[in-house]
Design a protein around this motif. Sequence first.
Motif, PDB file in Angstrom:
ATOM      1  N   MET A  99       0.847  -1.195   0.000  1.00 55.08           N
ATOM      2  CA  MET A  99       0.000   0.000   0.000  1.00 55.08           C
ATOM      3  C   MET A  99       0.879   1.241   0.000  1.00 55.08           C
ATOM      4  N   HIS A 100       0.761   2.064  -1.022  1.00 50.94           N
ATOM      5  CA  HIS A 100       1.593   3.264  -1.122  1.00 50.94           C
ATOM      6  C   HIS A 100       0.705   4.500  -1.185  1.00 50.94           C
ATOM      7  N   PHE A 101       1.001   5.469  -0.326  1.00 52.05           N
ATOM      8  CA  PHE A 101       0.281   6.736  -0.320  1.00 52.05           C
ATOM      9  C   PHE A 101       1.207   7.834  -0.834  1.00 52.05           C
ATOM     10  N   ARG A 102       0.636   8.773  -1.568  1.00 50.32           N
ATOM     11  CA  ARG A 102       1.427   9.844  -2.166  1.00 50.32           C
ATOM     12  C   ARG A 102       2.029  10.742  -1.089  1.00 50.32           C
ATOM     13  N   ASP A 103       3.058  11.482  -1.494  1.00 58.22           N
ATOM     14  CA  ASP A 103       3.662  12.462  -0.599  1.00 58.22           C
ATOM     15  C   ASP A 103       2.735  13.662  -0.420  1.00 58.22           C
ATOM     16  N   LEU A 104       2.898  14.350   0.679  1.00 62.07           N
ATOM     17  CA  LEU A 104       2.138  15.569   0.911  1.00 62.07           C
ATOM     18  C   LEU A 104       2.633  16.679  -0.017  1.00 62.07           C
ATOM     19  N   THR A 105       1.740  17.583  -0.377  1.00 57.52           N
ATOM     20  CA  THR A 105       2.092  18.747  -1.181  1.00 57.52           C
ATOM     21  C   THR A 105       2.030  19.997  -0.313  1.00 57.52           C
ATOM     22  N   GLU A 106       2.411  21.132  -0.898  1.00 49.94           N
ATOM     23  CA  GLU A 106       2.362  22.388  -0.155  1.00 49.94           C
ATOM     24  C   GLU A 106       0.958  22.670   0.378  1.00 49.94           C
ATOM     25  N   LYS A 107      -0.062  22.343  -0.411  1.00 43.78           N
ATOM     26  CA  LYS A 107      -1.439  22.639  -0.006  1.00 43.78           C
ATOM     27  C   LYS A 107      -1.912  21.742   1.138  1.00 43.78           C
ATOM     28  N   ASP A 108      -1.245  20.613   1.339  1.00 48.59           N
ATOM     29  CA  ASP A 108      -1.651  19.682   2.397  1.00 48.59           C
ATOM     30  C   ASP A 108      -1.085  20.059   3.764  1.00 48.59           C
ATOM     31  N   ILE A 109      -0.085  20.937   3.779  1.00 43.79           N
ATOM     32  CA  ILE A 109       0.678  21.191   5.006  1.00 43.79           C
ATOM     33  C   ILE A 109       0.335  22.549   5.587  1.00 43.79           C
ATOM     34  N   ASP A 110       0.075  22.573   6.881  1.00 41.93           N
ATOM     35  CA  ASP A 110      -0.141  23.818   7.612  1.00 41.93           C
ATOM     36  C   ASP A 110       1.059  24.083   8.521  1.00 41.93           C
ATOM     37  N   VAL A 111       1.201  25.337   8.910  1.00 45.89           N
ATOM     38  CA  VAL A 111       2.310  25.743   9.775  1.00 45.89           C
ATOM     39  C   VAL A 111       1.743  26.410  11.015  1.00 45.89           C
ATOM     40  N   ARG A 112       2.236  25.999  12.168  1.00 52.33           N
ATOM     41  CA  ARG A 112       1.821  26.671  13.410  1.00 52.33           C
ATOM     42  C   ARG A 112       3.043  27.015  14.246  1.00 52.33           C
ATOM     43  N   ILE A 113       2.865  27.962  15.131  1.00 49.52           N
ATOM     44  CA  ILE A 113       3.962  28.398  15.999  1.00 49.52           C
ATOM     45  C   ILE A 113       4.060  27.450  17.190  1.00 49.52           C
ATOM     46  N   GLY A 114       5.236  26.852  17.375  1.00 48.73           N
ATOM     47  CA  GLY A 114       5.433  25.927  18.485  1.00 48.73           C
ATOM     48  C   GLY A 114       6.053  26.583  19.693  1.00 48.73           C
ATOM     49  N   GLN A 115       6.884  27.591  19.473  1.00 50.83           N
ATOM     50  CA  GLN A 115       7.586  28.241  20.585  1.00 50.83           C
ATOM     51  C   GLN A 115       7.965  29.648  20.189  1.00 50.83           C
ATOM     52  N   VAL A 116       7.906  30.569  21.141  1.00 51.34           N
ATOM     53  CA  VAL A 116       8.282  31.960  20.927  1.00 51.34           C
ATOM     54  C   VAL A 116       9.265  32.349  22.010  1.00 51.34           C
ATOM     55  N   GLY A 117      10.297  33.106  21.637  1.00 53.79           N
ATOM     56  CA  GLY A 117      11.258  33.495  22.661  1.00 53.79           C
ATOM     57  C   GLY A 117      12.182  34.600  22.189  1.00 53.79           C
ATOM     58  N   VAL A 118      13.078  34.993  23.085  1.00 52.63           N
ATOM     59  CA  VAL A 118      14.080  36.020  22.804  1.00 52.63           C
ATOM     60  C   VAL A 118      15.441  35.464  23.200  1.00 52.63           C
ATOM     61  N   TYR A 119      16.402  35.502  22.271  1.00 53.06           N
ATOM     62  CA  TYR A 119      17.757  35.044  22.550  1.00 53.06           C
ATOM     63  C   TYR A 119      18.457  36.019  23.500  1.00 53.06           C
ATOM     64  N   PRO A 120      19.504  35.553  24.199  1.00 46.73           N
ATOM     65  CA  PRO A 120      20.279  36.462  25.060  1.00 46.73           C
ATOM     66  C   PRO A 120      20.818  37.669  24.298  1.00 46.73           C
ATOM     67  N   SER A 121      21.021  37.503  22.993  1.00 48.82           N
ATOM     68  CA  SER A 121      21.518  38.618  22.173  1.00 48.82           C
ATOM     69  C   SER A 121      20.471  39.703  21.988  1.00 48.82           C
ATOM     70  N   GLY A 122      19.198  39.385  22.308  1.00 53.42           N
ATOM     71  CA  GLY A 122      18.116  40.345  22.138  1.00 53.42           C
ATOM     72  C   GLY A 122      17.275  40.112  20.914  1.00 53.42           C
ATOM     73  N   ASP A 123      17.675  39.182  20.046  1.00 51.35           N
ATOM     74  CA  ASP A 123      16.899  38.867  18.843  1.00 51.35           C
ATOM     75  C   ASP A 123      15.709  37.980  19.198  1.00 51.35           C
ATOM     76  N   GLY A 124      14.563  38.273  18.580  1.00 55.68           N
ATOM     77  CA  GLY A 124      13.391  37.440  18.790  1.00 55.68           C
ATOM     78  C   GLY A 124      13.332  36.295  17.806  1.00 55.68           C
ATOM     79  N   TYR A 125      12.627  35.237  18.173  1.00 54.00           N
ATOM     80  CA  TYR A 125      12.510  34.092  17.269  1.00 54.00           C
ATOM     81  C   TYR A 125      11.199  33.359  17.522  1.00 54.00           C
ATOM     82  N   VAL A 126      10.762  32.616  16.515  1.00 54.76           N
ATOM     83  CA  VAL A 126       9.663  31.668  16.673  1.00 54.76           C
ATOM     84  C   VAL A 126      10.120  30.340  16.093  1.00 54.76           C
ATOM     85  N   MET A 127       9.755  29.248  16.756  1.00 58.05           N
ATOM     86  CA  MET A 127       9.999  27.910  16.244  1.00 58.05           C
ATOM     87  C   MET A 127       8.696  27.431  15.618  1.00 58.05           C
TER      88      MET A 127
END
Length: 283
Positions: free
Chosen positions: A1-29
Amino acid sequence: MHFRDLTEKDIDVRIGQVGVYPSGDGYVMLLLYKDARVDMDILDETVGSENWQRKHYEVKGNMYCSVGINCGKTEQSEWVWKDDCGTESNTEKEKGEASDAFKRVCVNWGIGRELYTAPPISVKCEVEEVKGKKVVKNLSRFEVTHIKIENKVITELTILAYDKNERVNKEVFVYSRKVYTAERNNTEGTQQPKAPIRQAYDNTPPPPPPPSEEHGNGADAEKSIRTRQLEHLIAGTKHTLDEANDFALKVYGIKHYDELTQRQYNNLYDRLETKIKQERGNG
């Protein structure tokens, strides 16, 4: 049984983590995921809506899902079942747990398993000071605009950010497994930190080419190294240098590919090279 790969339209993106580095730069994972509707659609496409079914049951307070697929190669049915447990969501507990169980068991069948090969996705963000503390501001909506999967492994990934007015901002994450692996291998055994994943927010101008390469003889003397690279790449194809400039303007807001950073240019070249290879393979 083989299922096709996901495409761009199949994938959603969510924010997992938000923070600020010691350098002062902000980031999101960021995290990549698929919803249950994608699993249903792929099951329908692959085996037919009449050849799969699902059921839920509870064991010691945990919600399980079982997905059965009719694998019979004759008129006689031959149902094969796979099960997995879900976790509750932050909103609707029972519904979220049932949906999660379904998505997990579909991964057992092989749908979307490539998402587990995604690289760590870190994106720089602006910060502001609130009550004496630095916090990330102006979080965007993110979208996968390009993905390449080989043997169920993500080898290329591009993520775009939209601002609060839903206007396209920029590509904020560009990944190539080939480049990333090479960079990591080059840093092994040294005291330097491993190379980060390529990010389009790196606006460091590209270093000038060596004089011996920049200045040639004859008609190519006034052409840049990038122009010569692209001309060699598109030779014998329908593609033109104008297409490279259109890409630079559309994605980065820069009119000419010679003005891109080295990493932005690498992304342009890789995308064009992949397109040409696909066209030749289909020809």
